[in-house]
Design a protein around this motif. Structure first.
Motif, short mmCIF file in Angstrom:
data_model
loop_
_atom_site.label_atom_id
_atom_site.label_comp_id
_atom_site.label_asym_id
_atom_site.label_seq_id
_atom_site.Cartn_x
_atom_site.Cartn_y
_atom_site.Cartn_z
N TYR A 1 2.61 -1.06 5.77
CA TYR A 1 2.60 -2.53 5.61
C TYR A 1 1.56 -3.16 6.54
N THR A 2 1.53 -2.71 7.79
CA THR A 2 0.56 -3.27 8.75
C THR A 2 -0.86 -3.08 8.25
N LEU A 3 -1.13 -1.90 7.71
CA LEU A 3 -2.46 -1.60 7.19
C LEU A 3 -2.82 -2.51 6.02
N LEU A 4 -1.92 -2.62 5.04
CA LEU A 4 -2.20 -3.45 3.87
C LEU A 4 -2.33 -4.92 4.25
N ALA A 5 -1.46 -5.39 5.17
CA ALA A 5 -1.53 -6.78 5.59
C ALA A 5 -2.84 -7.07 6.31
N SER A 6 -3.30 -6.13 7.12
CA SER A 6 -4.56 -6.34 7.85
C SER A 6 -5.74 -6.44 6.88
N MET A 7 -5.71 -5.66 5.79
CA MET A 7 -6.78 -5.74 4.81
C MET A 7 -6.75 -7.07 4.07
N CYS A 8 -5.53 -7.57 3.79
CA CYS A 8 -5.40 -8.90 3.18
C CYS A 8 -5.99 -9.97 4.10
N ASN A 9 -5.61 -9.88 5.38
CA ASN A 9 -6.08 -10.88 6.34
C ASN A 9 -7.60 -10.85 6.48
N ARG A 10 -8.15 -9.63 6.47
CA ARG A 10 -9.60 -9.52 6.60
C ARG A 10 -10.31 -10.13 5.40
N ALA A 11 -9.78 -9.85 4.20
CA ALA A 11 -10.37 -10.41 2.98
C ALA A 11 -10.27 -11.93 2.99
N PHE B 1 -8.96 -10.15 -1.81
CA PHE B 1 -7.67 -10.67 -1.37
C PHE B 1 -6.63 -10.49 -2.48
N ARG B 2 -6.99 -10.85 -3.71
CA ARG B 2 -6.06 -10.71 -4.84
C ARG B 2 -5.68 -9.24 -5.05
N THR B 3 -6.65 -8.35 -4.89
CA THR B 3 -6.37 -6.91 -5.05
C THR B 3 -5.37 -6.45 -4.00
N HIS B 4 -5.63 -6.83 -2.74
CA HIS B 4 -4.78 -6.35 -1.65
C HIS B 4 -3.40 -6.99 -1.65
N ILE B 5 -3.30 -8.27 -2.04
CA ILE B 5 -1.98 -8.91 -2.06
C ILE B 5 -1.12 -8.26 -3.15
#
Length: 311
Positions: free
Chosen positions: A171-181, A190-194
């Motif tokens: 979860y931390t990894l996926l959330a960090s990628m969302c935040n970066r996007a 962002f849409r892909t990662h969310i």
């Protein structure tokens, strides 16, 4: 000598260092002796980590890499040794593309030798891809690690805690990628990662992880995805999270009010905001840390004429 190393690992004291000194003389040039020296250096590595001795850690990392590479040249390296070599190479890579490429090859070799059954190999592979900014490969590797850990949990009930630990990492990894996007204003990524976050958290819920925190995270992700029905489902998830908690987190109750207001249910939102204030006061009275972001959001909600929260 190996028994002494094991004893040294068990208590991390000055005596352990003396113990290591006594057995250094047993190290010669063959592979078994190299492995003994590596075991000794790993103990020293842990001691240096405890003391936060950065220069010693770097020195030991380089020494361990040199010894492990000799074992590799003898064509005798195990999956664990390939994985450790990859880990150390990543730690010293400083983002260098060539070193990361080498580490990738090492991690792939570890996976091949373990027949893809050790989640730690995939965790290392995920870290390498994260540094290479290959988001898709990061998700794929961490998904494999989580899946392996969940299978272990099914086979052994005592492994359930590590499975939750892997879920948290994922979860931390996926959330960090969302935040970066989001920070880079890249709406496509962002849409892909969310979507990946929603799919992952729904999997956690289906695996009987019905904790308030998981419900809160899934509700937040759904509210960001904004597909048809997402807001209503997010509201239902947060209601469940509040009902399950003996003392609900104020941020969960406050976010429930925020979503209820967003769906036009101002009466329910008003009640949720009032409850959030009540729990905030209780948290403060108990000496618990109060989330200032929640306080600001509640103050903002109180200023809306449609949400007259009273004193």
């Amino acid at each position: 000598a190996l028994e002494l190393v094991s004893e040294a690992v068990s208590f991390y004291t000055g005596q352990a260092e003396q113990c290591l000194e006594q057995i250094r003389v047993t190290c010669v040039s063959d592979v078994d002796a190299l492995r003994l020296r590596i075991a000794i250096r790993e103990v020293e590595f842990d001691l240096a980590a405890q003391k936060q001795d950065a220069s010693r850690l770097e020195e030991l990392s380089s020494a361990l890499i040199a010894d492990l590479e000799v074992i590799v040249l003898h064509d005798s390296a195990t999956a664990a040794e390939w994985r450790r070599l990859a880990e150390l190479t990543v730690e010293l890579s400083e983002g260098d593309a060539l070193r990361l490429e080498r580490a990738m090859i090492m991690a792939d070799r570890a996976i091949a030798l373990s027949h893809g059954k050790d989640p730690r190999d995939f965790a290392v592979l995920s870290r390498i891809n994260e540094l290479r900014r290959n988001d898709a490969a990061v998700v794929e590797a961490m998904s494999a690690a989580v899946d392996l850990q969940r299978r272990a949990a099914e086979e052994n009930s005592q492994a359930r805690r590590p499975a939750r630990d892997y879920d948290e990492q994922m979860y931390t990894l996926l959330a960090s990628m969302c935040n970066r996007a989001a920070h880079e204003n890249d709406q496509v990524r962002f849409r892909t990662h969310i979507e990946e976050v929603v799919r992952f958290l729904e999997g956690c819920v289906e695996a009987n992880d019905a904790s308030p925190r998981t419900f809160y995270r899934l509700a937040f992700a759904l509210s960001q995805r904004e597909q048809a029905g997402d807001m209503q489902r997010a509201v239902e998830l947060l209601k469940s999270a509040v009902e399950q908690s003996w003392i609900p987190e104020p941020r969960i109750v406050a976010y429930l009010g925020y979503l209820q207001a967003g769906t036009g249910d101002h009466g329910a939102a008003q009640e949720s905001f009032r409850q959030a204030y009540t729990w905030l006061r209780l948290y403060a009275a108990l000496g618990q840390e109060v989330d200032e972001g929640v306080v600001r959001r509640l103050d903002s909600a109180r200023s809306r004429p449609a949400l007259n929260l009273g004193p």
